[in-house]
Design a protein around this motif. Structure first.
Motif, PDB file in Angstrom:
ATOM      1  N   GLU A  74       0.833  -1.202   0.000  1.00 12.37           N
ATOM      2  CA  GLU A  74       0.000   0.000   0.000  1.00 12.37           C
ATOM      3  C   GLU A  74       0.868   1.252   0.000  1.00 12.37           C
ATOM      4  O   GLU A  74       0.559   2.240  -0.689  1.00 12.37           O
ATOM      5  CB  GLU A  74      -0.919   0.001   1.220  1.00 12.37           C
ATOM      6  CG  GLU A  74      -1.949  -1.118   1.249  1.00 12.37           C
ATOM      7  CD  GLU A  74      -2.720  -1.132   2.559  1.00 12.37           C
ATOM      8  OE1 GLU A  74      -2.882  -0.052   3.158  1.00 12.37           O
ATOM      9  OE2 GLU A  74      -3.140  -2.217   2.988  1.00 12.37           O
ATOM     10  N   GLU A  90       2.298   1.959  -3.467  1.00 16.06           N
ATOM     11  CA  GLU A  90       1.341   2.582  -4.386  1.00 16.06           C
ATOM     12  C   GLU A  90       1.158   4.057  -4.061  1.00 16.06           C
ATOM     13  O   GLU A  90       1.073   4.897  -4.958  1.00 16.06           O
ATOM     14  CB  GLU A  90      -0.011   1.859  -4.333  1.00 16.06           C
ATOM     15  CG  GLU A  90       0.016   0.433  -4.870  1.00 16.06           C
ATOM     16  CD  GLU A  90       0.372   0.363  -6.353  1.00 16.06           C
ATOM     17  OE1 GLU A  90       0.175   1.381  -7.075  1.00 16.06           O
ATOM     18  OE2 GLU A  90       0.860  -0.694  -6.796  1.00 16.06           O
ATOM     19  N   TYR A  91       1.108   4.390  -2.761  1.00 20.15           N
ATOM     20  CA  TYR A  91       0.884   5.791  -2.380  1.00 20.15           C
ATOM     21  C   TYR A  91       2.097   6.645  -2.738  1.00 20.15           C
ATOM     22  O   TYR A  91       1.958   7.736  -3.314  1.00 20.15           O
ATOM     23  CB  TYR A  91       0.598   5.906  -0.875  1.00 20.15           C
ATOM     24  CG  TYR A  91      -0.075   7.211  -0.517  1.00 20.15           C
ATOM     25  CD1 TYR A  91      -1.451   7.303  -0.423  1.00 20.15           C
ATOM     26  CD2 TYR A  91       0.673   8.368  -0.299  1.00 20.15           C
ATOM     27  CE1 TYR A  91      -2.082   8.501  -0.113  1.00 20.15           C
ATOM     28  CE2 TYR A  91       0.069   9.572   0.004  1.00 20.15           C
ATOM     29  CZ  TYR A  91      -1.314   9.632   0.102  1.00 20.15           C
ATOM     30  OH  TYR A  91      -1.922  10.829   0.396  1.00 20.15           O
ATOM     31  N   THR A 149       2.368   7.152  -6.472  1.00 21.29           N
ATOM     32  CA  THR A 149       1.376   8.102  -6.980  1.00 21.29           C
ATOM     33  C   THR A 149       1.728   9.538  -6.620  1.00 21.29           C
ATOM     34  O   THR A 149       1.661  10.437  -7.473  1.00 21.29           O
ATOM     35  CB  THR A 149      -0.024   7.757  -6.428  1.00 21.29           C
ATOM     36  OG1 THR A 149      -0.389   6.451  -6.858  1.00 21.29           O
ATOM     37  CG2 THR A 149      -1.067   8.763  -6.893  1.00 21.29           C
ATOM     38  N   GLU A 150       2.100   9.766  -5.377  1.00 19.00           N
ATOM     39  CA  GLU A 150       2.275  11.132  -4.890  1.00 19.00           C
ATOM     40  C   GLU A 150       3.679  11.698  -5.103  1.00 19.00           C
ATOM     41  O   GLU A 150       3.835  12.919  -5.210  1.00 19.00           O
ATOM     42  CB  GLU A 150       1.913  11.210  -3.400  1.00 19.00           C
ATOM     43  CG  GLU A 150       0.444  10.974  -3.116  1.00 19.00           C
ATOM     44  CD  GLU A 150      -0.460  11.980  -3.827  1.00 19.00           C
ATOM     45  OE1 GLU A 150      -0.061  13.160  -3.942  1.00 19.00           O
ATOM     46  OE2 GLU A 150      -1.545  11.580  -4.276  1.00 19.00           O
ATOM     47  N   LYS A 173      -3.331  15.128   1.251  1.00 17.37           N
ATOM     48  CA  LYS A 173      -2.443  14.087   0.736  1.00 17.37           C
ATOM     49  C   LYS A 173      -1.137  13.984   1.508  1.00 17.37           C
ATOM     50  O   LYS A 173      -0.333  13.083   1.245  1.00 17.37           O
ATOM     51  CB  LYS A 173      -2.120  14.364  -0.746  1.00 17.37           C
ATOM     52  CG  LYS A 173      -3.344  14.394  -1.665  1.00 17.37           C
ATOM     53  CD  LYS A 173      -2.916  14.738  -3.087  1.00 17.37           C
ATOM     54  CE  LYS A 173      -4.098  14.851  -4.025  1.00 17.37           C
ATOM     55  NZ  LYS A 173      -3.671  15.248  -5.397  1.00 17.37           N
ATOM     56  N   ARG A 195       1.709  13.001   3.828  1.00 17.32           N
ATOM     57  CA  ARG A 195       2.014  11.753   4.534  1.00 17.32           C
ATOM     58  C   ARG A 195       3.481  11.758   4.945  1.00 17.32           C
ATOM     59  O   ARG A 195       4.337  12.349   4.277  1.00 17.32           O
ATOM     60  CB  ARG A 195       1.768  10.515   3.654  1.00 17.32           C
ATOM     61  CG  ARG A 195       0.335  10.251   3.259  1.00 17.32           C
ATOM     62  CD  ARG A 195      -0.547   9.815   4.432  1.00 17.32           C
ATOM     63  NE  ARG A 195      -1.869   9.419   3.982  1.00 17.32           N
ATOM     64  CZ  ARG A 195      -2.872  10.251   3.745  1.00 17.32           C
ATOM     65  NH1 ARG A 195      -2.695  11.565   3.878  1.00 17.32           N
ATOM     66  NH2 ARG A 195      -4.048   9.802   3.360  1.00 17.32           N
TER      67      ARG A 195
END
Length: 654
Positions: free
Chosen positions: A132, A135-136, A139-140, A219, A221
């Motif tokens: 996970e 993927e994050y 993407t970011e 968004k 993190r």
């Protein structure tokens, strides 16, 4: 058991660089000749491949390699002003940085450990599975640095060559972050390869602030990959979320101490300071407290200040417990910093000579910073973290907006502080620690000083902290149990961390065991038979509490035994208070050191109940709690629920 280099390396998987040849080809494409030449002096293959993958993932327009030279430091500072991340202030070498209005502290609800399927974490920690997180981050952070310059720095968390020091890379698009790193950490560009070889680890920190578009705020993190010693921070601006050599890498150091250096090293949320005693001796302290609970003030009371936040601790070959400060500077909360309580720090903040980065304070029309509790006249208007500010301004909920944020900070080199002992701070042998203290924010229970009878009780004191939530953490409020001041930064199960503590402090390798004590500055009159929330003490009393511990550690005073540990005698404290030109009435001593049995037993019950919900907590902890409870109940049966110091002395003498 934490396993290093387990699972995919997310940074390498996204960046796609696997060989040194590929890395050097990318450097040649992205770097100008000057910065390419700087990178060529770094030869560690693992570090270079990590850097290349960060570049490949983030896709910056340009690269700046920070060697730590005075020219590079000046360039970075000027870049930050030109970019707008900082603005110059009236005083020479002072700048102001404002974080996003909604990001004024650690974003605890958006911070997580990257874990593998079968990997346990602390029950008080957030985690995200590796796939996970991949993927994050993909993407970011893919392309997040387009249109920007990526800065790369090489630092050490501690003096070069010290047993507890760890080399780390800061890779960021934020000039403010790199400027802060230059003040807070030792740049070891010229020693980096040797330090990585000596330690065997390389820590990688990757950050980009993204854009200021409010749509990006949700968004943000902060991810910490325990297995690969890599952090990812995206869309964040606050230094606690971006300068991850600090608390991000501290978490990795806690892991390494807990799982790979058990019984030999600790990584703690502690100040380090020395206090001169009789005959000119210097006794060194390491002291834990949650953020916002007085660590900086306590540290600076010492005559030989070394650090205010973090400590790497180990047992040397002669059986002495030693410590170094991973940091080189101070990232300190400024609320309530004033000339009365913090004269040495105020000198740096109000007199020319120190380079200071301010954050989230109020700036008046003359470009002078102001903050709540500074003891000076507050302007009626100015600029702060919310934009234009004026007296009486309220937020969208009608709540008054303070001139400065409660977590507003100042960043500066420790060498600017008059009582900083640079020689000891830079000595790779570390400072010899004779006293370990633990404190939180306790308004109604524990006396100002309690010294553990033995290492097990000392560990239990550290494990039993209660604290008020502070502005260092966004979205956290109220009084809460905080087992260990280090708790927010313990990645693995608390039982593993606690087991490492018992092993360390009971180690037969230690020839001179430090005394371990609880400190509490926050008792109120209302909790001791009076009214209100006014504190029974004040900031300057800290010098007395440390002064007594210094004497006790060296055998110059004795103490009164109680079920929860040893407490000072009145006359010894009275003499020390006279040394700071302050009267210390017997009545105040009685209020501070009487035992409120029911409160203490409730505290023990609270901690015991919580720890029994966790697996594998060392049985020693519960044995300490039971012994204390039994002794307290015996006192209550004889004297009632409030036991005076005179009654404690009587009980010991029977």
């Amino acid at each position: 058991m934490l396993e290093l280099k387990k699972g995919i390396n997310i940074l390498a998987e996204i960046g796609g660089i696997t060989t040194l040849d590929e890395a050097h080809a990318l450097f040649a494409k992205k770097c100008d000749q000057e910065n390419l030449a700087k990178l060529k002096k770094i030869t560690n293959g693992e570090a270079l491949i990590q850097i290349a993958n960060a570049i490949a993932m983030m896709q910056p327009d340009s690269i700046f390699v920070n060697t730590g030279s005075e020219a590079d430091k000046l360039t970075i500072r000027q870049m930050s002003i030109t970019k707008g991340e900082e603005q110059p202030l009236a005083m020479k070498d002072h700048t102001i940085h404002f974080d996003y209005e909604k990001e004024q502290g650690r974003v605890v609800d958006k911070t997580a450990y990257i874990t593998n399927e079968d990997e346990e974490t602390s029950v008080m920690a957030r985690k995200i599975l590796r796939n996970e997180a991949y993927e994050y981050v993909k993407t970011e952070m893919s392309g997040i640095a387009k249109g920007k310059c990526l800065l790369i720095g090489f630092f050490s968390r501690g003096p070069i060559g010290a047993k507890g020091s760890l080399p780390a890379m800061e890779i960021t698009t934020s000039t403010y972050v790199m400027h802060s790193a230059n003040l807070l950490y030792r740049n070891v560009y010229h020693h980096f390869d040797a330090e990585v070889e000596r330690v065997g680890y390389v820590i990688t920190n990757v950050h980009s602030e993204g854009t200021s578009d409010p749509a990006n705020f949700p968004k943000m993190r902060v991810f910490m990959d325990r297995s690969w010693l890599t952090t990812f921070s995206m869309h964040c601006t606050y230094a606690g979320n971006t300068l991850l050599m600090k608390k991000g890498n501290h978490r990795f150091a806690v892991d390494l101490a807990t799982y790979y250096q058990k019984e030999s090293q600790l990584s703690e949320h502690m100040f380090i300071t020395g206090l001169k005693g009789p005959g000119g001796r210097t006794t060194y302290f390491a002291g834990a407290a949650p953020s916002g609970c007085g660590k900086t003030t306590t540290a600076m009371v010492g005559t030989d200040f070394i650090g205010d936040d973090l400590a790497q601790i180990w047992i040397d070959d002669d059986g002495i417990v030693r410590a170094v400060n991973p940091e080189f500077g101070i990232f300190g909360i400024v609320e309530d910093v004033n000339r009365e309580g913090d004269p040495l720090l105020m000198k740096c903040l109000r007199e020319e000579g120190a380079e200071v980065i301010w954050s989230n304070v109020l700036i008046d029309e003359n470009r002078v910073p102001h903050w709540v509790g500074h003891g000076e006249e507050m302007p009626k208007k100015g600029i702060n973290y919310t934009g234009e500010w004026w007296e009486g301004k309220t937020d969208e909920n009608g709540k008054p907006v303070p001139p400065s944020n409660p977590n507003a900070r100042c960043t500066l080199l420790s060498t600017n502080i008059e009582n900083y002992n640079e020689k000891m701070a830079e000595d790779p042998k570390g400072a010899p620690i004779r006293v370990i203290t633990y404190s939180g924010r306790d308004s109604d229970t524990m006396p100002p000083i309690v010294v553990a009878k033995n290492p097990d009780q000392g560990v239990a004191i550290g494990a039993s902290i209660l604290s008020a939530a502070t502005a260092t953490e966004v979205g956290v409020s109220g009084v809460r149990r905080q087992p260990w001041a280090n708790e927010p930064f313990i990645p693995g199960p608390l039982a593993d961390y606690m087991d490492a503590q018992f092993l360390f402090f009971n180690s037969p390798k230690i020839k001179e065991k430090p005394i371990m004590a609880g400190l509490n500055y926050f008792l109120t009159y209302g909790a001791r038979g009076g009214e209100g929330k006014k504190l029974l003490g004040e900031k300057r009393d800290v010098k007395v509490w440390l002064g007594w511990l210094e004497l006790y550690a060296n055998g110059d005073v004795d103490a009164i035994e109680t079920p929860i540990g040893f407490i000072p005698k009145y006359n010894d404290l009275k003499t020390l208070f006279a040394g700071i030109d302050k009267a210390y009435p017997q009545e105040l001593y009685n209020k501070q050191f009487a035992l409120y049995i029911d409160n203490i037993i409730r505290r023990i019950d609270l901690q015991e109940e919580a720890y029994k919900k966790e697996q594998n907590v060392p049985e020693k902890l519960f044995e300490v709690y039971e012994e204390e409870r039994s002794g307290l109940e015996a006192l209550k049966a004889k004297y009632g629920s409030i036991v005076s110091v005179e009654e404690l002395i009587e009980a010991v003498n029977q």
